[in-house]
Write an enzyme that holds these catalytic residues in place. Sequence first.
Site, PDB file in Angstrom:
ATOM      1  N   CYS A 100       0.089   1.489   7.494  1.00 20.10           N
ATOM      2  CA  CYS A 100      -0.276   1.875   6.035  1.00 20.10           C
ATOM      3  C   CYS A 100      -1.809   2.702   6.252  1.00 20.10           C
ATOM      4  CB  CYS A 100      -0.561   0.632   5.459  1.00 20.10           C
ATOM      5  SG  CYS A 100       1.214   0.103   4.588  1.00 20.10           S
TER       6      CYS A 100
ATOM      7  N   CYS B 114      -1.984  -2.773   7.230  1.00 24.36           N
ATOM      8  CA  CYS B 114      -1.533  -2.677   8.517  1.00 24.36           C
ATOM      9  C   CYS B 114      -1.913  -1.272   9.007  1.00 24.36           C
ATOM     10  CB  CYS B 114       0.048  -3.113   8.645  1.00 24.36           C
ATOM     11  SG  CYS B 114       1.114  -1.833   8.070  1.00 24.36           S
TER      12      CYS B 114
ATOM     13  N   GLU C 230       0.872  -1.387   0.138  1.00 20.82           N
ATOM     14  CA  GLU C 230       0.024   0.126   0.087  1.00 20.82           C
ATOM     15  C   GLU C 230       0.876   1.318  -0.112  1.00 20.82           C
ATOM     16  OE1 GLU C 230      -0.122  -2.685   1.949  1.00 20.82           O
ATOM     17  OE2 GLU C 230      -2.288  -3.021   2.710  1.00 20.82           O
TER      18      GLU C 230
END
Length: 275
Positions: A232, A229, A198
């Site tokens: 991100c 996560c 990402e």
Amino acid sequence: MNRVEVANQTEESFLTRKKIQKIVDLVLKEEGKDFSGCLSIAVVDAEEIRSLKKRFFHQDVYTDVISFFYGFSDKDDIWGEIIICPSVIKQEARNRGESEEKALSIVLIHGLLHLLGYEDEDAEKAKAMEEKQEILYRLLEEEEEREKLIKRAIQVRAHAYAPYSCFPVGAALLGYNGDIFTGCNVENTSLGLTICAERVAIFKAVSQGIREFKKIAIIGDSSSYCFPCGACRQVLYEFAPQLEVVAAKSDRDYEVVSLSSLLPQAFFLRNDRKE
Ligand code: THU
């Protein structure tokens, strides 16, 4: 998936079978209908639809679509039939300067809504039907956008460098300008230096001058949904607090959530930020 039979599709090119099925499934789902039996779609030329219109509605005109609702009895029965004329629809689309694919999709939605009881005899009803069509068409576009992003995420996942975790991830980020930015995870022997898919995608976009984003699709190992996560989430939030997150197992199996639901009460240095 609803059962759909398409007759004469070679007569004149209409939408692909896949797209027809997608539209039928979407409209029936959104309208809360789940019919057993079969929906028949017949693709005809301009003269044929004109003669059907004359025979069944006593109007000698060319038209784009005619719907017949037959009702239900046995499981295998045809519950409804849509007669559709691509040549008339394409001509109308050209006159309006609109895309043919969009016009064909909207007319199919229109025909389906007629089967579900919508009418357009007077101006008020016609307006309500048109609004419904627009809403359904926008939902279709959103669905197609998600599937396109997932396909790009699957492609870029093949480039993941993940020898330590053996967990390749692909992400595809859609900018409001229509561009798609892809990223995969890139690991490092010093494990903490690893960067997620990402962040690769969003840093690529920002470095190319794009900062406004609509959706991101993420795919990990396909056996479970891969949500971003925590790190991100914070990075995505920086540029797109309203971002839609599509966590996918495949282009047919995905979950859609908002970034704000994944990162409630997010930290942001300026507390006057508009969301
Ligand atoms: N990873 C991502 O790329 N995106 C996520 O959303 C979750 C985790 C990567 C980082 C690391 O390379 C591997 O997956 C295992 O954590």
